[in-house]
Scaffold this motif. Structure first.
Motif, PDB file in Angstrom:
ATOM      1  N   ASP A  55       7.252  -5.333 -13.545  1.00 52.05           N
ATOM      2  CA  ASP A  55       6.133  -6.089 -13.152  1.00 52.05           C
ATOM      3  C   ASP A  55       6.054  -6.263 -11.629  1.00 52.05           C
ATOM      4  O   ASP A  55       7.131  -7.234 -11.295  1.00 52.05           O
ATOM      5  CB  ASP A  55       6.166  -7.263 -13.833  1.00 52.05           C
ATOM      6  CG  ASP A  55       4.898  -8.338 -13.654  1.00 52.05           C
ATOM      7  OD1 ASP A  55       4.191  -7.917 -12.715  1.00 52.05           O
ATOM      8  OD2 ASP A  55       4.794  -9.295 -14.178  1.00 52.05           O
ATOM      9  N   SER A  56       5.447  -5.817 -10.808  1.00 55.08           N
ATOM     10  CA  SER A  56       5.514  -6.051  -9.221  1.00 55.08           C
ATOM     11  C   SER A  56       5.100  -7.398  -8.995  1.00 55.08           C
ATOM     12  O   SER A  56       5.552  -7.818  -7.786  1.00 55.08           O
ATOM     13  CB  SER A  56       4.582  -5.141  -8.790  1.00 55.08           C
ATOM     14  OG  SER A  56       3.138  -5.190  -8.944  1.00 55.08           O
ATOM     15  N   GLY A  57       4.584  -8.438  -9.968  1.00 51.82           N
ATOM     16  CA  GLY A  57       4.221  -9.532  -9.611  1.00 51.82           C
ATOM     17  C   GLY A  57       5.359 -10.550 -10.211  1.00 51.82           C
ATOM     18  O   GLY A  57       5.052 -11.736  -9.838  1.00 51.82           O
ATOM     19  N   ASP A  68       7.213  -2.029  -1.361  1.00 51.10           N
ATOM     20  CA  ASP A  68       6.105  -2.332  -1.840  1.00 51.10           C
ATOM     21  C   ASP A  68       5.851  -2.053  -3.240  1.00 51.10           C
ATOM     22  O   ASP A  68       5.003  -2.901  -3.967  1.00 51.10           O
ATOM     23  CB  ASP A  68       4.831  -1.497  -0.902  1.00 51.10           C
ATOM     24  CG  ASP A  68       5.110  -1.964   0.523  1.00 51.10           C
ATOM     25  OD1 ASP A  68       5.367  -3.080   0.902  1.00 51.10           O
ATOM     26  OD2 ASP A  68       4.422  -1.306   1.546  1.00 51.10           O
ATOM     27  N   LEU A  69       6.149  -0.908  -3.760  1.00 51.49           N
ATOM     28  CA  LEU A  69       5.884  -0.617  -5.132  1.00 51.49           C
ATOM     29  C   LEU A  69       6.669  -1.552  -6.177  1.00 51.49           C
ATOM     30  O   LEU A  69       6.013  -1.947  -7.156  1.00 51.49           O
ATOM     31  CB  LEU A  69       6.162   0.838  -5.415  1.00 51.49           C
ATOM     32  CG  LEU A  69       5.534   1.949  -4.826  1.00 51.49           C
ATOM     33  CD1 LEU A  69       6.141   3.547  -5.045  1.00 51.49           C
ATOM     34  CD2 LEU A  69       4.173   2.061  -5.276  1.00 51.49           C
ATOM     35  N   ARG A 115       4.043   6.698  -5.699  1.00 51.21           N
ATOM     36  CA  ARG A 115       3.346   5.702  -6.428  1.00 51.21           C
ATOM     37  C   ARG A 115       3.033   6.603  -7.880  1.00 51.21           C
ATOM     38  O   ARG A 115       3.350   5.625  -8.989  1.00 51.21           O
ATOM     39  CB  ARG A 115       1.955   5.420  -5.875  1.00 51.21           C
ATOM     40  CG  ARG A 115       1.192   4.538  -6.694  1.00 51.21           C
ATOM     41  CD  ARG A 115      -0.051   4.124  -6.068  1.00 51.21           C
ATOM     42  NE  ARG A 115       0.467   3.220  -4.969  1.00 51.21           N
ATOM     43  CZ  ARG A 115       0.540   1.913  -5.118  1.00 51.21           C
ATOM     44  NH1 ARG A 115       0.282   1.255  -6.186  1.00 51.21           N
ATOM     45  NH2 ARG A 115       0.774   1.105  -4.169  1.00 51.21           N
ATOM     46  N   HIS A 116       2.479   7.696  -7.878  1.00 55.01           N
ATOM     47  CA  HIS A 116       2.319   8.426  -9.190  1.00 55.01           C
ATOM     48  C   HIS A 116       3.443   8.582  -9.947  1.00 55.01           C
ATOM     49  O   HIS A 116       3.388   8.533 -11.301  1.00 55.01           O
ATOM     50  CB  HIS A 116       1.368   9.437  -8.856  1.00 55.01           C
ATOM     51  CG  HIS A 116       1.120  10.347 -10.198  1.00 55.01           C
ATOM     52  ND1 HIS A 116       1.703  11.444 -10.563  1.00 55.01           N
ATOM     53  CD2 HIS A 116      -0.020  10.121 -10.978  1.00 55.01           C
ATOM     54  CE1 HIS A 116       1.159  11.992 -11.679  1.00 55.01           C
ATOM     55  NE2 HIS A 116       0.154  10.999 -12.168  1.00 55.01           N
ATOM     56  N   SER A 117       4.637   9.296  -9.374  1.00 56.02           N
ATOM     57  CA  SER A 117       5.867   9.614  -9.986  1.00 56.02           C
ATOM     58  C   SER A 117       6.733   8.639 -10.714  1.00 56.02           C
ATOM     59  O   SER A 117       7.036   8.774 -11.792  1.00 56.02           O
ATOM     60  CB  SER A 117       6.762  10.241  -8.994  1.00 56.02           C
ATOM     61  OG  SER A 117       5.924  11.627  -8.311  1.00 56.02           O
ATOM     62  N   LEU A 118       6.372   7.194 -10.342  1.00 53.92           N
ATOM     63  CA  LEU A 118       7.205   6.334 -10.465  1.00 53.92           C
ATOM     64  C   LEU A 118       6.401   5.229 -11.492  1.00 53.92           C
ATOM     65  O   LEU A 118       6.798   4.321 -11.810  1.00 53.92           O
ATOM     66  CB  LEU A 118       7.748   5.130  -9.336  1.00 53.92           C
ATOM     67  CG  LEU A 118       8.682   6.096  -8.550  1.00 53.92           C
ATOM     68  CD1 LEU A 118       9.181   5.289  -7.534  1.00 53.92           C
ATOM     69  CD2 LEU A 118      10.157   6.226  -9.382  1.00 53.92           C
ATOM     70  N   GLY A 119       5.299   5.867 -11.859  1.00 55.38           N
ATOM     71  CA  GLY A 119       4.424   4.989 -12.753  1.00 55.38           C
ATOM     72  C   GLY A 119       3.416   3.829 -12.520  1.00 55.38           C
ATOM     73  O   GLY A 119       2.965   2.966 -13.170  1.00 55.38           O
ATOM     74  N   PHE A 120       3.382   3.730 -11.009  1.00 59.23           N
ATOM     75  CA  PHE A 120       2.460   2.839 -10.259  1.00 59.23           C
ATOM     76  C   PHE A 120       1.184   3.350 -10.273  1.00 59.23           C
ATOM     77  O   PHE A 120       0.862   3.831  -9.283  1.00 59.23           O
ATOM     78  CB  PHE A 120       3.207   2.281  -9.222  1.00 59.23           C
ATOM     79  CG  PHE A 120       4.551   1.472  -9.140  1.00 59.23           C
ATOM     80  CD1 PHE A 120       4.513   0.194  -9.275  1.00 59.23           C
ATOM     81  CD2 PHE A 120       5.622   2.192  -9.149  1.00 59.23           C
ATOM     82  CE1 PHE A 120       5.718  -0.294  -9.753  1.00 59.23           C
ATOM     83  CE2 PHE A 120       6.780   1.682  -9.169  1.00 59.23           C
ATOM     84  CZ  PHE A 120       6.878   0.241  -9.514  1.00 59.23           C
ATOM     85  N   LEU A 121       0.008   3.268 -11.332  1.00 61.74           N
ATOM     86  CA  LEU A 121      -1.177   4.053 -11.168  1.00 61.74           C
ATOM     87  C   LEU A 121      -2.113   2.947 -10.857  1.00 61.74           C
ATOM     88  O   LEU A 121      -1.985   1.796 -11.041  1.00 61.74           O
ATOM     89  CB  LEU A 121      -1.215   4.624 -12.543  1.00 61.74           C
ATOM     90  CG  LEU A 121      -0.268   5.522 -13.107  1.00 61.74           C
ATOM     91  CD1 LEU A 121      -0.627   6.010 -14.455  1.00 61.74           C
ATOM     92  CD2 LEU A 121      -0.321   6.886 -12.048  1.00 61.74           C
TER      93      LEU A 121
END
Length: 242
Positions: free
Chosen positions: A15-17, A53-54, A236-242
């Motif tokens: 959870d980036s938050g 950032d991710l 971003r896509h590879s690590l599941g941050f869509l």
């Protein structure tokens, strides 16, 4: 080497938050799994700023995770350039599969000798998952399940140090397959997982070890051991941050 150093996580939990929840172990796991699952391809630049950032964390946690990945030989830390997903050489590819045949042959014998009901339940559940992934045509999940089958078998041998070696070798094998694979496994090769399980659960240690050797040789035989290069991955896509 304990699997994930006790940080068993679900990639959906990041959870980036809530950066306080995202420790270096979770970051390590997300990147490691993306490499094993062929979502991060060899040569990909793991940029610290982008990872910060991710994941919503500072450089210290990112660098700790990258150091662990480098120790596992799945990324390379290059002075003045940064971290890159490793691109194994042809000789490294051959050496990895030689090592796997020796170690996994030993571990599957141990598993067959100590078979028990929990082992049967674990192997049966995993094979059901493999079958479901194939029936659904989910290529990414098939790759993931096939790799983890070998780790699951290794874990049954009650030899945690060797199981840790296998975890690293499986990750390196995933990089090798991503670069050098010339053909996909045929149905017979896929069905060998079920036969391996049958031999283990029947206590047929010699048969299990012989089949494991043939099975790993079959994977190596699908490789075109000439260097190739391909497009790098989007983090971003590879690590599941869509």
């Amino acid at each position: 080497m304990k699997a994930r150093n006790g940080t068993e996580t679900n990639s959906g939990e990041a959870d980036s938050g809530s950066p306080a929840r995202i420790d270096s172990g979770l970051i390590y796991s997300r990147i490691f799994d993306a490499i094993v699952d062929h979502r991060l391809v060899p040569g990909t630049h793991l940029k610290e700023d982008e990872l910060c950032d991710l994941f919503g964390v500072g450089r210290t946690r990112i660098r700790t995770a990258l150091s662990r990945l480098a120790a596992d030989h799945v990324i390379e830390l290059v002075a003045n350039r940064g971290a890159f997903v490793c691109r194994p050489s042809v000789e490294e590819a051959r050496e990895v599969f030689r090592a796997r045949r020796v170690i996994e042959g030993h571990l599957i014998r141990r598993a067959a000798e100590r078979r028990n009901p929990p082992m049967r339940e674990a192997l049966t559940a995993h094979l059901h998952g493999e079958h479901a992934a194939r029936e659904a045509g989910d290529t990414a999940r098939v790759i993931r399940r096939c790799s983890r089958y070998h780790q699951l078998l290794a874990d049954q041998a009650d030899s945690p140090i060797m199981a840790g070696f296998i975890r690293e070798l499986i990750a390196r094998s995933s990089l090798i397959v991503a670069i050098y694979e010339k053909s996909k496994p045929d149905k017979c090769e896929i069905d060998e997982h079920r036969l391996l399980s049958d031999y283990v659960l029947d206590g047929r240690a010699d048969d299990a070890a012989a089949l494991m050797d043939r099975h790993l040789q079959g994977i190596e035989d699908r490789l075109d051991l000439n260097d190739k290069s391909g497009p790098v991955s989007d983090l971003r896509h590879s690590l599941g941050f869509l």
